[in-house]
Design an enzyme around this catalytic site. Structure first.
Site, short mmCIF file in Angstrom:
data_model
loop_
_atom_site.label_atom_id
_atom_site.label_comp_id
_atom_site.label_asym_id
_atom_site.label_seq_id
_atom_site.Cartn_x
_atom_site.Cartn_y
_atom_site.Cartn_z
N GLU A 155 98.74 12.92 104.89
CA GLU A 155 98.94 11.49 105.17
C GLU A 155 97.94 10.65 104.39
OE1 GLU A 155 98.80 11.70 109.43
OE2 GLU A 155 100.81 12.57 109.49
N SER A 195 104.76 20.15 113.08
CA SER A 195 105.67 20.27 114.23
C SER A 195 105.43 21.53 115.06
CB SER A 195 107.13 20.20 113.77
OG SER A 195 107.40 18.92 113.21
N LYS A 218 94.89 12.08 114.87
CA LYS A 218 95.28 11.01 113.94
C LYS A 218 94.78 9.66 114.48
CE LYS A 218 99.01 13.91 112.36
NZ LYS A 218 100.35 14.05 111.77
N HIS A 223 94.14 15.63 104.20
CA HIS A 223 95.39 15.61 104.95
C HIS A 223 96.47 14.90 104.13
CE1 HIS A 223 98.42 14.79 107.97
NE2 HIS A 223 97.89 15.78 108.67
N ASN A 278 94.63 17.46 115.79
CA ASN A 278 94.47 16.29 114.92
C ASN A 278 95.08 15.08 115.65
OD1 ASN A 278 94.43 14.40 112.91
ND2 ASN A 278 95.90 15.44 111.57
N GLY A 326 105.39 16.01 111.73
CA GLY A 326 105.90 14.92 112.55
C GLY A 326 107.41 14.79 112.56
N GLU A 336 100.23 22.95 105.52
CA GLU A 336 101.10 22.00 106.21
C GLU A 336 102.18 21.50 105.27
OE1 GLU A 336 98.93 20.05 109.75
OE2 GLU A 336 98.40 18.91 107.96
P1 PGA Z 1 102.43 17.28 113.74
O1 PGA Z 1 101.25 16.94 112.72
O2 PGA Z 1 101.98 18.46 114.57
O3 PGA Z 1 102.63 16.06 114.54
O4 PGA Z 1 103.64 17.64 112.90
C1 PGA Z 1 100.46 17.95 112.14
C2 PGA Z 1 99.46 17.36 111.19
O5 PGA Z 1 99.77 16.37 110.51
O6 PGA Z 1 98.31 17.83 111.10
#
Ligand code: PGA
Length: 259
Positions: free
Chosen positions: A97, A216, A11, A95, A9, A175, A169
């Protein structure tokens, strides 16, 4: 046995054609040589076509990061499943976010409509679910995650649910550098994702659905997640933007073979 699925991803990164293609050219051959798992790159819309073209000769799939549930019309700035279908095979839906930004297009009901629209266009949805820190600390993970799964899959038939990918997640792990423990992620997936799917759609469907862990994930911890029986892959954010993402995928496949 479920085929692992590793999705990158990106982003809102690598969204200029030159930077996206430079990165893709660096990783595509070693990544395409890793067999035994679906490998999916999910770039921003702006470079979806360019990345799809660069990956066309390889076995690497492309995914989008979102879509609208309507097929077309007066939805400024939105993209439909039919528009994506010619470009990619996967689409990330719901997602955290996006859910956190709120609004009518990221409710469970809207995500459910997106899942249906994606399937109708032969796209494989990667449906994201996960609890926040307060919910986790209050012991509310099961109720929240199983509710999100039920909401996203509402009204689908067993044949529609089976090919879906679900990404567990935990929001507090995204993150932050603080991944869930593999054992905890495995337990949530078993109890709050696979068990409710088994209850509604039968054990065969629950065993067919692929469930990723996300939050992460790194080249150093991926093997521990993939060694877990319920974890079929990962949705990787930050670590998917580095050239050693190829090593992450390689380790994932090796670890999944040993479980
Ligand atoms: P990250 O994000 O690996 O940077 O923690 C994962 C995600 O949001 O899909």
């Amino acid at each position: 046995m479920r085929r692992p699925v590793l999705a990158a991803n990106w982003k809102m990164n690598l969204g200029r054609t030159d930077e996206a293609l430079e990165f893709v050219r660096r990783i595509r051959y070693p990544l395409s040589e890793i067999e035994g798992a679906d490998r999916v790159l999910c770039p921003p819309f702006t470079v979806l076509a360019a990345v799809a073209e660069a990956l066309a000769p390889t076995s690497i799939a492309v995914g989008a990061q979102n879509m609208h549930y309507e097929g077309k019309g007066a939805h400024t700035g939105e993209v439909s499943a039919a528009m994506l279908a010619g470009l990619c095979r996967f689409v990330i839906l719901g997602h955290s976010e996006r859910r956190a930004a709120g609004g009518a297009f990221e409710t469970d009901a809207a995500i459910n409509r997106k899942v249906k629209a994606a399937l109708a266009s032969d796209l494989t949805p990667i449906v994201c679910v996960g609890e926040n820190l307060a919910q986790m600390e209050a012991g509310g993970t099961h109720a929240w995650v199983s509710g999100q799964v039920a909401g996203a899959l509402e009204g689908l038939s067993a044949t529609q649910v089976a090919p879906c990918v679900i990404a567990y997640e935990p929001i507090w792990a995204i993150g932050t550098g603080k991944a869930a423990t593999p054992a905890d992620a495995n337990r949530v997936i078993a109890l709050s994702i696979r068990a409710p799917i088994a209850e509604h759609y039968g054990e065969d469907v629950a065993q067919a659905v692929r469930v990723q862990y996300g939050g992460s994930v790194t080249v150093d911890n991926i093997a521990d997640f993939m060694a877990m029986p319920e974890i079929d892959g990962a949705l990787v954010g930050g670590a998917s933007l580095k050239p050693d993402y190829v090593d992450l995928v390689r380790r994932a496949v090796e670890a999944s073979g040993s479980r």
